[in-house]
Design an enzyme around this catalytic site. Sequence first.
Site, PDB file in Angstrom:
ATOM      1  CB  CYS A 120      -0.929  -0.014   1.218  1.00  0.00           C
ATOM      2  SG  CYS A 120      -2.331   1.134   1.050  1.00  0.00           S
ATOM      3  CB  CYS A 122      -1.905   4.665   3.515  1.00  0.00           C
ATOM      4  SG  CYS A 122      -1.716   3.096   4.386  1.00  0.00           S
ATOM      5  CB  CYS A 130      -4.567   3.626  -0.075  1.00  0.00           C
ATOM      6  SG  CYS A 130      -4.940   3.416   1.681  1.00  0.00           S
ATOM      7  CE  LYS A 201      -7.420  -1.418   4.702  1.00  0.00           C
ATOM      8  NZ  LYS A 201      -6.098  -0.988   4.188  1.00  0.00           N
ATOM      9  CD  GLU A 239     -14.632  -4.257  -3.646  1.00  0.00           C
ATOM     10  OE1 GLU A 239     -13.599  -4.703  -4.212  1.00  0.00           O
ATOM     11  OE2 GLU A 239     -14.937  -3.050  -3.656  1.00  0.00           O
ATOM     12  CE  LYS A 254      -6.675  -3.695   8.366  1.00  0.00           C
ATOM     13  NZ  LYS A 254      -5.453  -3.081   7.805  1.00  0.00           N
ATOM     14  CB  SER A 280      -4.770  -1.774  15.586  1.00  0.00           C
ATOM     15  OG  SER A 280      -5.675  -0.897  14.926  1.00  0.00           O
TER      16      SER A 280
END
Length: 333
Positions: A120, A122, A130, A201, A239, A254, A280
């Site tokens: 990525c 980002c 991104c 995502k 997707e 995710k 996280s």
Amino acid sequence: MGYPIVRNRRLRRSAGLRSLVRETVLGADDFIYPLFVTHGSNVKEEIPSMPGVYHYSLDLLHEEIKEIIASGIKSVLLFGVPEHKDERGSSAYDANGIVQQAIRAVKSWAPELVVIADTCLCQFTDHGHCGVVVKEERSGHTIVDNDRSLELLVRTAVSQAEAGADIIAPSNMMDGFVHAIREGLDATGYNDIAIMSYSVKYASAYYGPFRDAAHSTPQFGDRKTYQMDPANSREAMREAEADVMEGADMLMVKPALAYLDVVRMLKEQFDLPVVAYNVSAEYAMVKAAAQNGWLDERAVVLETLTGMKRAGADMIITYFAKDAARWLRGEDV
């Protein structure tokens, strides 16, 4: 009472019986451990919102890799925190970028360890998005240009493969990113390198601590135009199907915890391995509650990870990986 009398408790009577009929078995082989690498020397800096997770400079990463292997984990996912950021994220595809250096180092120390590279821009762009940011002529709005971004993502993936990555994990959610990266890898002789696609995502509130860790918070706007609406599940199937058609080898959901229904849907719909990312904030919430004595961290973590596997995950990316692997062996952490 007449027959039939169903006594399901018979098979729960002892630990041995429960183990014998257990349907879902969790093990260290299921885990992928994320690592944050950065420039400098003698850096082992704890991420404030993620107790027990650190930024590592390469000179201290070796000891961490030894510990990971000793815990029984077979795979790591590398994220880089660069020295330099610019509007095009050029450090992401620099042959001597921090992720590329880390890949080479880890493969030299532990050739058998499966190294996955997050692909990525980002963390590497000064705007935190991104992809390539442009001003749209028609509307005058600043947008992330999908197709211009693909070129840089392909360059990033190829540079990571050249450095020795076993798996490329594109997380950018640009349309057509799997096809572009597959084509780029094949054209440069890396047709044997697998793609673990961040297929589903979501534009989630569960990423806050990660953005602290990766220094990747968007400097304007948000990522809702390219990451998914949390309310949608049928779109997740579209997707994922696009990624399957474009050549993905693994499909990821995710975050994991609030989207176990989507994990199950992917597992039932497609015959590729499914990956769940225990992100996280899912980690930080448990850590915070445990530090306050509000829950049994070990029990909650193992139950949560088991739930992800039961939902259909073949692999789980988790910051709990080292601890969970030891707990499963009966060790104290």
